[in-house]
Design a protein around this motif. Sequence first.
Motif, PDB file in Angstrom:
ATOM      1  N   MET A   1      -5.291   3.584 -18.608  1.00 30.34           N
ATOM      2  CA  MET A   1      -6.075   2.653 -17.793  1.00 30.34           C
ATOM      3  C   MET A   1      -5.777   2.891 -16.318  1.00 30.34           C
ATOM      4  SD  MET A   1      -8.251   0.107 -17.710  1.00 30.34           S
ATOM      5  CE  MET A   1      -8.281  -0.665 -19.338  1.00 30.34           C
ATOM      6  N   LEU A   2      -6.834   3.144 -15.544  1.00 32.51           N
ATOM      7  CA  LEU A   2      -6.710   3.395 -14.116  1.00 32.51           C
ATOM      8  C   LEU A   2      -7.291   2.222 -13.331  1.00 32.51           C
ATOM      9  CD1 LEU A   2      -7.896   7.127 -14.049  1.00 32.51           C
ATOM     10  CD2 LEU A   2      -5.576   6.238 -14.404  1.00 32.51           C
ATOM     11  N   LEU A   3      -6.961   2.140 -12.055  1.00 34.02           N
ATOM     12  CA  LEU A   3      -7.463   1.046 -11.231  1.00 34.02           C
ATOM     13  C   LEU A   3      -8.988   1.009 -11.214  1.00 34.02           C
ATOM     14  CD1 LEU A   3      -4.985   1.189  -8.197  1.00 34.02           C
ATOM     15  CD2 LEU A   3      -5.089  -0.565  -9.983  1.00 34.02           C
ATOM     16  N   ASP A   4      -9.624   2.174 -11.209  1.00 29.77           N
ATOM     17  CA  ASP A   4     -11.087   2.224 -11.197  1.00 29.77           C
ATOM     18  C   ASP A   4     -11.701   1.735 -12.505  1.00 29.77           C
ATOM     19  OD1 ASP A   4     -11.041   3.194  -8.632  1.00 29.77           O
ATOM     20  OD2 ASP A   4     -11.333   5.293  -9.200  1.00 29.77           O
ATOM     21  N   GLN A   5     -10.888   1.607 -13.547  1.00 30.33           N
ATOM     22  CA  GLN A   5     -11.383   1.175 -14.850  1.00 30.33           C
ATOM     23  C   GLN A   5     -11.146  -0.309 -15.106  1.00 30.33           C
ATOM     24  OE1 GLN A   5      -9.028   3.984 -17.091  1.00 30.33           O
ATOM     25  NE2 GLN A   5     -10.716   5.458 -17.247  1.00 30.33           N
ATOM     26  N   ILE A   6     -10.503  -0.981 -14.156  1.00 28.58           N
ATOM     27  CA  ILE A   6     -10.261  -2.417 -14.296  1.00 28.58           C
ATOM     28  C   ILE A   6     -11.535  -3.176 -13.934  1.00 28.58           C
ATOM     29  CG2 ILE A   6      -8.888  -4.370 -13.481  1.00 28.58           C
ATOM     30  CD1 ILE A   6      -7.243  -2.393 -15.058  1.00 28.58           C
ATOM     31  N   HIS A   7     -11.932  -4.113 -14.779  1.00 27.77           N
ATOM     32  CA  HIS A   7     -13.148  -4.886 -14.551  1.00 27.77           C
ATOM     33  C   HIS A   7     -12.827  -6.172 -13.788  1.00 27.77           C
ATOM     34  CE1 HIS A   7     -15.571  -2.336 -17.191  1.00 27.77           C
ATOM     35  NE2 HIS A   7     -14.535  -2.333 -18.019  1.00 27.77           N
ATOM     36  N   GLY A   8     -13.653  -6.479 -12.798  1.00 25.84           N
ATOM     37  CA  GLY A   8     -13.464  -7.700 -12.030  1.00 25.84           C
ATOM     38  C   GLY A   8     -12.253  -7.607 -11.112  1.00 25.84           C
ATOM     39  N   HIS A   9     -11.722  -8.776 -10.723  1.00 27.35           N
ATOM     40  CA  HIS A   9     -10.504  -8.867  -9.920  1.00 27.35           C
ATOM     41  C   HIS A   9     -10.596  -8.063  -8.624  1.00 27.35           C
ATOM     42  CE1 HIS A   9      -9.110 -10.681 -13.568  1.00 27.35           C
ATOM     43  NE2 HIS A   9      -9.075  -9.548 -14.233  1.00 27.35           N
ATOM     44  N   ALA A  10     -11.725  -8.183  -7.941  1.00 25.15           N
ATOM     45  CA  ALA A  10     -11.964  -7.393  -6.733  1.00 25.15           C
ATOM     46  C   ALA A  10     -10.899  -7.632  -5.670  1.00 25.15           C
ATOM     47  CB  ALA A  10     -13.355  -7.721  -6.177  1.00 25.15           C
ATOM     48  N   SER A  11     -10.514  -8.884  -5.486  1.00 30.75           N
ATOM     49  CA  SER A  11      -9.536  -9.205  -4.447  1.00 30.75           C
ATOM     50  C   SER A  11      -8.177  -8.588  -4.754  1.00 30.75           C
ATOM     51  CB  SER A  11      -9.405 -10.724  -4.297  1.00 30.75           C
ATOM     52  OG  SER A  11      -8.424 -11.046  -3.339  1.00 30.75           O
ATOM     53  N   ALA A  12      -7.725  -8.730  -6.006  1.00 25.54           N
ATOM     54  CA  ALA A  12      -6.429  -8.169  -6.401  1.00 25.54           C
ATOM     55  C   ALA A  12      -6.425  -6.649  -6.268  1.00 25.54           C
ATOM     56  CB  ALA A  12      -6.104  -8.573  -7.841  1.00 25.54           C
ATOM     57  N   LEU A  13      -7.503  -6.011  -6.708  1.00 27.26           N
ATOM     58  CA  LEU A  13      -7.587  -4.552  -6.629  1.00 27.26           C
ATOM     59  C   LEU A  13      -7.658  -4.075  -5.191  1.00 27.26           C
ATOM     60  CD1 LEU A  13     -10.048  -3.842  -9.576  1.00 27.26           C
ATOM     61  CD2 LEU A  13      -7.586  -3.469  -9.540  1.00 27.26           C
ATOM     62  N   ALA A  14      -8.351  -4.829  -4.350  1.00 30.03           N
ATOM     63  CA  ALA A  14      -8.435  -4.456  -2.935  1.00 30.03           C
ATOM     64  C   ALA A  14      -7.054  -4.483  -2.289  1.00 30.03           C
ATOM     65  CB  ALA A  14      -9.390  -5.391  -2.201  1.00 30.03           C
ATOM     66  N   THR A  15      -6.258  -5.477  -2.642  1.00 32.57           N
ATOM     67  CA  THR A  15      -4.893  -5.573  -2.109  1.00 32.57           C
ATOM     68  C   THR A  15      -4.067  -4.360  -2.498  1.00 32.57           C
ATOM     69  OG1 THR A  15      -4.926  -7.998  -2.138  1.00 32.57           O
ATOM     70  CG2 THR A  15      -2.763  -6.931  -2.189  1.00 32.57           C
ATOM     71  N   LEU A  16      -4.150  -3.967  -3.755  1.00 33.86           N
ATOM     72  CA  LEU A  16      -3.360  -2.833  -4.243  1.00 33.86           C
ATOM     73  C   LEU A  16      -3.861  -1.512  -3.663  1.00 33.86           C
ATOM     74  CD1 LEU A  16      -2.987  -3.923  -7.983  1.00 33.86           C
ATOM     75  CD2 LEU A  16      -1.330  -4.190  -6.125  1.00 33.86           C
ATOM     76  N   ARG A  17      -5.157  -1.334  -3.596  1.00 37.45           N
ATOM     77  CA  ARG A  17      -5.708  -0.083  -3.051  1.00 37.45           C
ATOM     78  C   ARG A  17      -5.353   0.075  -1.574  1.00 37.45           C
ATOM     79  NH1 ARG A  17     -10.692  -1.267  -6.378  1.00 37.45           N
ATOM     80  NH2 ARG A  17     -10.646   0.222  -8.108  1.00 37.45           N
ATOM     81  N   LYS A  18      -5.392  -1.017  -0.838  1.00 37.96           N
ATOM     82  CA  LYS A  18      -5.040  -0.962   0.586  1.00 37.96           C
ATOM     83  C   LYS A  18      -3.580  -0.564   0.759  1.00 37.96           C
ATOM     84  CE  LYS A  18      -5.112  -3.794   4.795  1.00 37.96           C
ATOM     85  NZ  LYS A  18      -5.459  -5.140   5.357  1.00 37.96           N
ATOM     86  N   ALA A  19      -2.697  -1.136  -0.069  1.00 37.88           N
ATOM     87  CA  ALA A  19      -1.274  -0.795   0.000  1.00 37.88           C
ATOM     88  C   ALA A  19      -1.044   0.664  -0.357  1.00 37.88           C
ATOM     89  CB  ALA A  19      -0.488  -1.712  -0.935  1.00 37.88           C
ATOM     90  N   LEU A  20      -1.752   1.153  -1.363  1.00 39.65           N
ATOM     91  CA  LEU A  20      -1.608   2.555  -1.767  1.00 39.65           C
ATOM     92  C   LEU A  20      -2.108   3.488  -0.667  1.00 39.65           C
ATOM     93  CD1 LEU A  20      -2.827   2.202  -5.462  1.00 39.65           C
ATOM     94  CD2 LEU A  20      -0.556   3.032  -4.781  1.00 39.65           C
ATOM     95  N   ALA A  21      -3.255   3.152  -0.089  1.00 47.64           N
ATOM     96  CA  ALA A  21      -3.843   4.014   0.941  1.00 47.64           C
ATOM     97  C   ALA A  21      -2.944   4.118   2.171  1.00 47.64           C
ATOM     98  CB  ALA A  21      -5.216   3.485   1.332  1.00 47.64           C
ATOM     99  N   LYS A  22      -2.251   3.039   2.499  1.00 47.92           N
ATOM    100  CA  LYS A  22      -1.383   3.034   3.676  1.00 47.92           C
ATOM    101  C   LYS A  22       0.069   3.368   3.343  1.00 47.92           C
ATOM    102  CE  LYS A  22      -4.102  -0.226   6.423  1.00 47.92           C
ATOM    103  NZ  LYS A  22      -4.061  -1.459   7.248  1.00 47.92           N
ATOM    104  N   ASP A  23       0.313   3.689   2.076  1.00 46.96           N
ATOM    105  CA  ASP A  23       1.675   3.984   1.605  1.00 46.96           C
ATOM    106  C   ASP A  23       2.631   2.836   1.950  1.00 46.96           C
ATOM    107  OD1 ASP A  23       3.613   5.440   0.301  1.00 46.96           O
ATOM    108  OD2 ASP A  23       4.208   6.570   2.085  1.00 46.96           O
ATOM    109  N   ARG A  24       2.123   1.614   1.735  1.00 47.36           N
ATOM    110  CA  ARG A  24       2.933   0.432   2.014  1.00 47.36           C
ATOM    111  C   ARG A  24       2.979  -0.473   0.779  1.00 47.36           C
ATOM    112  NH1 ARG A  24       1.332  -1.986   7.826  1.00 47.36           N
ATOM    113  NH2 ARG A  24       3.196  -3.216   7.340  1.00 47.36           N
ATOM    114  N   VAL A  25       3.223   0.149  -0.362  1.00 49.40           N
ATOM    115  CA  VAL A  25       3.334  -0.605  -1.613  1.00 49.40           C
ATOM    116  C   VAL A  25       4.611  -1.437  -1.573  1.00 49.40           C
ATOM    117  CG1 VAL A  25       3.516  -0.440  -4.119  1.00 49.40           C
ATOM    118  CG2 VAL A  25       2.040   1.138  -2.868  1.00 49.40           C
ATOM    119  N   ALA A  26       4.506  -2.708  -1.938  1.00 48.86           N
ATOM    120  CA  ALA A  26       5.666  -3.594  -1.909  1.00 48.86           C
ATOM    121  C   ALA A  26       6.690  -3.184  -2.965  1.00 48.86           C
ATOM    122  CB  ALA A  26       5.219  -5.032  -2.146  1.00 48.86           C
ATOM    123  N   HIS A  27       7.946  -3.543  -2.717  1.00 55.57           N
ATOM    124  CA  HIS A  27       8.998  -3.243  -3.700  1.00 55.57           C
ATOM    125  C   HIS A  27       8.852  -4.110  -4.955  1.00 55.57           C
ATOM    126  CE1 HIS A  27      11.328  -0.334  -1.517  1.00 55.57           C
ATOM    127  NE2 HIS A  27      11.410  -1.115  -0.458  1.00 55.57           N
TER     128      HIS A  27
END
Length: 344
Positions: A1-27
């Motif tokens: 299961m990949l992030l692009d395959q998750i249904h719904g939860h746009a806000s949660a996915l946006a938070t995670l994608r932004k952190a990944l793109a900026k290499d600022r994933v929380a501990h």
Amino acid sequence: MLLDQIHGHASALATLRKALAKDRVAHAYLFTGPDGIGKRCTAIALAHALLCQEAPQHGCDSCPACVSLQAGSHPDYYLSAPLPGKQSMGIDQIRAMQRFLALRPARGGKKVCILNEAHILTDQAQSALLKILEEPPGDAIVVLVAASGATLSLPLLSRCQHVRFAPLPVQDVERILRQEAGLEADTASLLARYSRGSIGRALSLDPPTLMEERQRVVEHLSTVHGASFSTLSQLAEWLVADRSSKTKKKAETPTALEKGARLELVLAWYEEALRYLLLGNSAVVRYQDCLPALAQATAKVGLARALHDLTVVYETIQALGRNAHPRLAVEDMLLELAEAAPAR
């Protein structure tokens, strides 16, 4: 299961994608929301994005890292969940995770730990986890997956970035059941209406059993006012009886309905009664095919009484969650519901 395959939860996915793109994933993350809506799948998808060799920040599902992660054998991936038959997660499980984190990444990247059902961590386990999160290894990402953060300590919550997951719209659940689970339209529609926004819950329900029990609930509740004690007592016995042997599908973590408390169907009836009184026929969703019975049941019921009845059922379900005696609690509920409604 990949992030692009998750249904719904746009806000949660946006938070995670932004952190990944900026290499600022929380501990540390805390994913909260109802059971079966995709929190654990999203945590695993985040692990794919962090550990994938071919498509970093996304995951590919086909490289050796993704394949081994999906199989649960990736050396830098750790998933912990309640042990079979246990109602809590103890300090031993946190210590095992701590030993995993003490090792250097086998493949030179990140290490990802997922704690599923983190809301049942014992106080001792939470204290041990807090020590880990206070000084996390620089290569470690810890994801707590929980129904809510209410049972977690404030110091522990303060160390996590909170990501909330809401129930999916009924239309989305129905579409997913048709397109990905291959269910027929009528079956998908029925299960979606009783899923409360949870794909996992929808798939755990057995359509024939649901239809049979739903009809019985309608028959009893449409004539509950003024019913005799013996009738109510028999209904209470049925509502709390174990129905697991009748249900073909078994959920990994059974909800109240799968355990046999059938009160979810009762709650749905009174929710729909209130909708009907407030907004009319078009507002009814789960009992749309039972409008005549619903009209009869609400004919002499005002909004105040409809809200009262709904509250009685909800509070009974809450009391059962606090280990109230099932038969007595449900009998008391039915006696209160059976009291004649005053004329409007």
